[in-house]
Write a protein that holds these residues in place. Structure first.
Motif, mmCIF file in Angstrom:
data_model
loop_
_atom_site.group_PDB
_atom_site.id
_atom_site.type_symbol
_atom_site.label_atom_id
_atom_site.label_comp_id
_atom_site.label_asym_id
_atom_site.label_seq_id
_atom_site.Cartn_x
_atom_site.Cartn_y
_atom_site.Cartn_z
ATOM 1 N N THR A 25 16.973 30.881 15.443
ATOM 2 C CA THR A 25 17.522 29.743 14.714
ATOM 3 C C THR A 25 18.729 29.172 15.445
ATOM 4 O OG1 THR A 25 18.231 29.012 12.504
ATOM 5 C CG2 THR A 25 19.063 31.142 13.265
ATOM 6 N N HIS A 26 19.151 27.990 15.009
ATOM 7 C CA HIS A 26 20.396 27.401 15.491
ATOM 8 C C HIS A 26 20.911 26.436 14.433
ATOM 9 C CE1 HIS A 26 17.682 24.105 16.548
ATOM 10 N NE2 HIS A 26 18.748 23.335 16.658
ATOM 11 N N ASP A 36 27.870 33.293 24.411
ATOM 12 C CA ASP A 36 28.723 32.114 24.314
ATOM 13 C C ASP A 36 28.617 31.410 22.967
ATOM 14 O OD1 ASP A 36 29.704 32.469 26.876
ATOM 15 O OD2 ASP A 36 28.153 31.230 27.794
ATOM 16 N N ALA A 37 27.523 31.634 22.240
ATOM 17 C CA ALA A 37 27.336 30.988 20.944
ATOM 18 C C ALA A 37 28.157 31.707 19.875
ATOM 19 C CB ALA A 37 25.867 31.004 20.549
ATOM 20 N N THR A 38 28.622 30.946 18.902
ATOM 21 C CA THR A 38 29.251 31.562 17.732
ATOM 22 C C THR A 38 28.173 31.832 16.687
ATOM 23 O OG1 THR A 38 29.737 29.391 16.793
ATOM 24 C CG2 THR A 38 31.478 30.449 18.080
ATOM 25 N N SER A 59 22.824 24.538 20.570
ATOM 26 C CA SER A 59 21.981 23.349 20.390
ATOM 27 C C SER A 59 20.484 23.652 20.354
ATOM 28 C CB SER A 59 22.276 22.335 21.497
ATOM 29 O OG SER A 59 21.994 22.916 22.761
ATOM 30 N N SER A 60 20.091 24.876 20.636
ATOM 31 C CA SER A 60 18.677 25.263 20.558
ATOM 32 C C SER A 60 18.586 26.661 19.937
ATOM 33 C CB SER A 60 18.028 25.239 21.948
ATOM 34 O OG SER A 60 18.715 26.119 22.828
#
Length: 96
Positions: A24-25, A60-62, A84-85
């Protein structure tokens, strides 16, 4: 600082832990089927990114858990993956 509106003592019993993998994102809401959960259950949640081998890591994603609501046999969770993905993430639920 706000004072609590009500303090309720809790009876501690053995906790159960569950994990769920998602792709998910962005902002999302999901219902997890969780045996034995009732609206009065105490549920704590965390979320982490996982790699292709299913191992948790800090990328790197939160990843953020916003809301957790126990129901009858389910837990509804609102979360967010700041990417973003779709990314592979694991949600852990600790239920008492």
């Amino acid at each position: 600082m706000n004072d609590p509106l009500q303090v309720t003592p809790l009876t501690i019993r053995p906790a159960s832990a569950f994990s769920y993998d998602l792709g998910t994102h962005g902002m999302f809401t999901v219902n997890f089927s969780v045996p034995g959960v009732t609206p009065s259950s105490v549920v704590m949640a965390s979320m982490t990114e996982i790699n292709s081998n299913g191992q948790p890591f800090v990328g790197d994603a939160t990843t953020t858990v916003h809301n957790v609501a126990p129901g009858n046999g389910n837990v509804r969770l609102r979360g967010e993956v700041g990417w973003s993905s779709d990314l592979s993430v694991r949600v852990y639920l600790l239920v008492n």
